[in-house]
Design a protein around this motif. Structure first.
Motif, short mmCIF file in Angstrom:
data_model
loop_
_atom_site.label_atom_id
_atom_site.label_comp_id
_atom_site.label_asym_id
_atom_site.label_seq_id
_atom_site.Cartn_x
_atom_site.Cartn_y
_atom_site.Cartn_z
N ALA A 1 -8.51 46.08 -34.70
CA ALA A 1 -8.65 47.16 -33.71
C ALA A 1 -7.45 48.10 -33.75
CB ALA A 1 -8.81 46.57 -32.31
N ALA B 1 -8.86 39.75 -34.68
CA ALA B 1 -9.65 40.92 -34.32
C ALA B 1 -8.79 42.03 -33.72
CB ALA B 1 -10.76 40.52 -33.34
N ALA B 2 -7.71 41.66 -33.03
CA ALA B 2 -6.82 42.67 -32.45
C ALA B 2 -6.15 43.48 -33.56
CB ALA B 2 -5.79 42.03 -31.54
N LYS C 1 -12.94 39.06 -23.16
CA LYS C 1 -11.65 38.76 -22.55
C LYS C 1 -11.28 39.80 -21.48
CE LYS C 1 -9.78 36.49 -26.63
NZ LYS C 1 -8.71 36.52 -27.66
N HIS D 1 -15.41 47.42 -28.09
CA HIS D 1 -14.52 47.24 -29.23
C HIS D 1 -13.09 46.91 -28.80
CE1 HIS D 1 -17.69 48.56 -31.87
NE2 HIS D 1 -17.89 49.59 -31.06
N ARG D 2 -12.91 46.62 -27.50
CA ARG D 2 -11.58 46.23 -27.02
C ARG D 2 -11.22 44.85 -27.55
NH1 ARG D 2 -12.32 46.91 -20.69
NH2 ARG D 2 -14.26 45.92 -21.31
N ARG D 3 -9.98 44.72 -27.97
CA ARG D 3 -9.48 43.44 -28.49
C ARG D 3 -8.06 43.26 -28.01
NH1 ARG D 3 -14.12 43.54 -29.11
NH2 ARG D 3 -15.35 43.02 -30.97
N ARG E 1 -14.23 35.53 -26.40
CA ARG E 1 -13.88 36.23 -27.63
C ARG E 1 -14.09 37.72 -27.44
NH1 ARG E 1 -12.51 32.91 -30.83
NH2 ARG E 1 -12.86 33.26 -33.02
N GLY E 2 -13.40 38.51 -28.25
CA GLY E 2 -13.61 39.95 -28.28
C GLY E 2 -13.48 40.61 -26.92
N ALA E 3 -14.41 41.51 -26.63
CA ALA E 3 -14.38 42.29 -25.39
C ALA E 3 -14.62 41.42 -24.15
CB ALA E 3 -15.42 43.41 -25.46
N THR F 1 -3.01 44.95 -26.83
CA THR F 1 -4.42 45.36 -26.77
C THR F 1 -4.66 46.66 -27.53
OG1 THR F 1 -4.02 46.57 -24.72
CG2 THR F 1 -4.76 44.28 -24.51
#
Length: 175
Positions: free
Chosen positions: A73, A69-70, A107, A41-43, A103-105, A35
């Motif tokens: 980030a 996306a991770a 999760k 903006h967390r991925r 998806r994205g944040a 992570t």
């Protein structure tokens, strides 16, 4: 003529990627969620290509697909956390592997997440969480090897690790 009715195909004639994928599925690996990022903006992603690198200084490496996306980030923030999952965390692994559609944040929708030194998302009940600052990033074709200098570690309670072997989850029995 050597009398062989069915000669073995040359390596160039075989589906090397398929053979390699099958071979790697037989390498049992600990399941982690890597992570990075803050707030919206967390991925994160599920990964088994993670291992310790050195003890002095403490370093870990994680291989991350460049298209995810991770990856973006981690590059943007310069930090990441490796959350080592227990067998109780199979649903978290599935979530971060993209099974379920979030998806994205999204999760990180529940309250099971906290932060350590770098502020990367850390699963509160992970078997272990290793919080890192990127020391090196080595891009090789489709993936980047992120080498992280360990900034903090949180050891959870005594549970069995979640493993991935032969394209399915498993764990170990002790004693």
């Amino acid at each position: 003529m050597n009398g062989a009715a069915n000669p073995q195909p040359d390596a160039a004639d075989r589906d090397m990627a398929g053979d390699f994928r099958r071979a790697m599925s037989l390498l049992a690996g600990g399941v982690t969620v890597v992570t990075s990022g803050h707030g919206e903006h967390r991925r994160g992603l599920t990964a088994t290509a993670v291992c310790s690198l050195s003890m002095d200084p403490p370093m870990i490496l994680a291989c991350v697909n460049c298209t995810g996306a991770a990856h973006e980030a981690i590059e943007r923030e310069g930090v990441f956390a490796v959350n080592i999952l227990s067998q109780a965390d199979q649903s978290i692994s599935d979530l971060f592997a993209g099974r379920g559609g979030e998806r994205g944040a999204d999760k990180f929708r529940d309250d099971r997440w906290t932060e350590l030194a770098t502020r990367s998302p850390v699963l509160t009940d992970a078997l272990v969480a290793v919080d890192c600052e990127v020391a090196f990033a080595i891009r090789l074709r489709t993936h980047t090897i992120f080498i992280g200098r360990v900034r903090d570690v949180a050891v959870g309670n005594d549970r069995r690790p979640l493993l991935h072997y032969d394209r399915q989850y498993c764990s170990v029995s002790m004693g």
